[in-house]
Design a protein around this motif. Structure first.
Motif, PDB file in Angstrom:
ATOM      1  N   GLU A   4       0.828  -1.208   0.000  1.00 35.31           N
ATOM      2  CA  GLU A   4       0.000   0.000   0.000  1.00 35.31           C
ATOM      3  C   GLU A   4       0.864   1.261   0.000  1.00 35.31           C
ATOM      4  O   GLU A   4       1.848   1.356   0.731  1.00 35.31           O
ATOM      5  CB  GLU A   4      -0.931  -0.008   1.209  1.00 35.31           C
ATOM      6  CG  GLU A   4      -1.954  -1.154   1.179  1.00 35.31           C
ATOM      7  CD  GLU A   4      -2.948  -1.065   2.326  1.00 35.31           C
ATOM      8  OE1 GLU A   4      -2.802  -0.150   3.174  1.00 35.31           O
ATOM      9  OE2 GLU A   4      -3.865  -1.901   2.375  1.00 35.31           O
ATOM     10  N   LYS A   5       0.461   2.226  -0.835  1.00 33.90           N
ATOM     11  CA  LYS A   5       1.168   3.496  -0.953  1.00 33.90           C
ATOM     12  C   LYS A   5       0.163   4.643  -0.985  1.00 33.90           C
ATOM     13  O   LYS A   5      -0.984   4.479  -1.404  1.00 33.90           O
ATOM     14  CB  LYS A   5       2.022   3.536  -2.227  1.00 33.90           C
ATOM     15  CG  LYS A   5       3.143   2.505  -2.267  1.00 33.90           C
ATOM     16  CD  LYS A   5       4.243   2.835  -1.259  1.00 33.90           C
ATOM     17  CE  LYS A   5       5.363   1.810  -1.287  1.00 33.90           C
ATOM     18  NZ  LYS A   5       6.400   2.100  -0.268  1.00 33.90           N
ATOM     19  N   ASP A   6       0.636   5.821  -0.572  1.00 33.34           N
ATOM     20  CA  ASP A   6      -0.171   7.030  -0.757  1.00 33.34           C
ATOM     21  C   ASP A   6      -0.073   7.496  -2.209  1.00 33.34           C
ATOM     22  O   ASP A   6      -1.077   7.868  -2.823  1.00 33.34           O
ATOM     23  CB  ASP A   6       0.319   8.153   0.166  1.00 33.34           C
ATOM     24  CG  ASP A   6       0.103   7.854   1.636  1.00 33.34           C
ATOM     25  OD1 ASP A   6      -0.923   7.232   1.969  1.00 33.34           O
ATOM     26  OD2 ASP A   6       0.960   8.233   2.451  1.00 33.34           O
ATOM     27  N   VAL A   7       1.151   7.503  -2.733  1.00 34.43           N
ATOM     28  CA  VAL A   7       1.405   7.980  -4.097  1.00 34.43           C
ATOM     29  C   VAL A   7       2.368   7.012  -4.786  1.00 34.43           C
ATOM     30  O   VAL A   7       3.409   6.654  -4.214  1.00 34.43           O
ATOM     31  CB  VAL A   7       2.022   9.396  -4.104  1.00 34.43           C
ATOM     32  CG1 VAL A   7       2.235   9.876  -5.542  1.00 34.43           C
ATOM     33  CG2 VAL A   7       1.151  10.380  -3.329  1.00 34.43           C
ATOM     34  N   LEU A   8       2.016   6.621  -5.990  1.00 37.79           N
ATOM     35  CA  LEU A   8       2.915   5.795  -6.803  1.00 37.79           C
ATOM     36  C   LEU A   8       3.264   6.575  -8.062  1.00 37.79           C
ATOM     37  O   LEU A   8       2.378   7.050  -8.777  1.00 37.79           O
ATOM     38  CB  LEU A   8       2.264   4.463  -7.163  1.00 37.79           C
ATOM     39  CG  LEU A   8       3.178   3.452  -7.863  1.00 37.79           C
ATOM     40  CD1 LEU A   8       2.948   2.035  -7.333  1.00 37.79           C
ATOM     41  CD2 LEU A   8       2.974   3.477  -9.371  1.00 37.79           C
ATOM     42  N   ILE A   9       4.556   6.732  -8.298  1.00 38.63           N
ATOM     43  CA  ILE A   9       5.053   7.501  -9.439  1.00 38.63           C
ATOM     44  C   ILE A   9       5.623   6.533 -10.466  1.00 38.63           C
ATOM     45  O   ILE A   9       6.471   5.705 -10.135  1.00 38.63           O
ATOM     46  CB  ILE A   9       6.150   8.489  -8.989  1.00 38.63           C
ATOM     47  CG1 ILE A   9       5.605   9.424  -7.901  1.00 38.63           C
ATOM     48  CG2 ILE A   9       6.692   9.289 -10.180  1.00 38.63           C
ATOM     49  CD1 ILE A   9       6.692  10.107  -7.082  1.00 38.63           C
TER      50      ILE A   9
END
Length: 323
Positions: A4-9
């Motif tokens: 789980e991530k807040d933001v994936l770039i």
């Protein structure tokens, strides 16, 4: 296991690194996914390439970029962005390819070649250098045809056709000629491109005028064979001996990925993606674009120097939604 991530770039180039810096400053749980080496596009640039921009315009997050000359070269840029990434301990996963992205409710699920991620926000910063614009002519699949250029030495004493009249084509033609290659340029337009670097343009024009480099204007390749190339020139067709074709006809973003996730593209040849320039958010809520991918087929519109601001614009909008 789903990470789980807040933001994936997606994309570990200069703009992806800039986005990661903003995420770290905000304290978000983020990761950058890059399918190749760090700043993979820059790594694949010609070894002797010099940027049009000054080092100050290539800086990200006000981190100084010191170079020997006002306009840095490829190796200096690689060193700069590598040091930015490593000294800031950015979370970047290299040699990991994104296979697909799905949106479910308010979350994105991203499957890669190594992991499956769940993320609240996704930033696409994938550039345009990975997919070449093809000539679409017979023989283009021959081993002697290439769409990327690294250095001139392999072409010494060879009959080489360079296709195009952009910066990359001109640089390749001049370097190959100076290393002893026999260079012919095939150019669709009537002259060398107006956007060619101002200190290089007189050089290529003079080499063509003196006959050192042969150039066919208003022309295009119609067939490639093992030892020859046929060219459609004004009012005629010409066949010449050939050992290599360096077709530097430009590149394009991964439109397939954009379409699969639901990003709308303009119906014309520009294929401009639908996004809000005030937030960089696309028509897919929570999905953002950063860097040259914003220009669709107009890959000459966005560069590091004018798209590095995208990272701060995106971070500001995400912050307003997280808080």
């Amino acid at each position: 296991m789903i990470i789980e991530k807040d933001v994936l770039i997606i994309g570990g180039g200069p703009i992806g690194i800039a986005c990661a810096l903003e995420c770290k400053k905000k304290g978000w749980n983020y990761v950058v996914i890059e399918k190749g080496a760090l700043t993979n596009s820059l790594y694949n640039y010609p070894k002797n390439m010099t940027f049009f921009s000054t080092s100050e315009k290539l800086e990200i997050d006000k981190i100084p970029f010191i170079s020997k000359n006002p306009k840095p070269n490829r190796d200096e840029a690689l060193e700069y962005y590598r040091r930015v990434a490593t000294s800031n301990n950015l979370e970047i996963n290299l040699y990991e390819s994104v296979l697909n992205i799905n949106k479910t409710d308010s979350m994105f699920q991203i499957k890669t070649s190594k992991q499956t991620y769940s993320s609240k926000k996704v930033i696409l910063s994938t550039g345009f250098y990975d997919i070449p614009n093809l000539l679409n002519v017979p023989g283009e699949n021959l081993p002697k045809v290439m769409h990327y250029y690294k250095e001139a030495h392999p072409f010494t004493m060879q009959n080489v056709i360079v296709v195009g009249a952009s910066n990359s084509s001109v640089d390749a033609a001049l370097e190959i000629w100076r290393k002893g290659g026999h260079v012919t340029m095939v150019i669709r337009g009537e002259s060398i491109g107006e956007r060619v670097k101002y200190w290089v343009r007189p050089d290529i024009v003079n080499r063509i005028e003196e006959g050192s480099i042969k150039a066919y204007f208003n022309s295009e390749i119609i067939e490639i064979t093992k030892n020859e190339v046929s060219i459609k020139i004004p009012k005629d067709t010409k066949t010449i001996k050939n050992d290599y074709v360096v077709a530097l006809t430009g590149y394009q973003p991964d439109f397939k990925l954009l379409k699969e996730i639901g990003v709308e593209l303009s119906k014309d040849d520009k294929k401009l993606p639908n996004y809000n320039p005030e937030t960089m958010e696309t028509n897919v809520k929570g999905l953002y674009l950063a860097g040259v991918i914003c220009g669709g087929m107009e890959t000459h519109k966005w560069f590091i120097e004018n798209s590095r601001i995208h990272a701060k614009i995106i971070a500001k909008h995400i912050d307003s939604e997280f808080n």
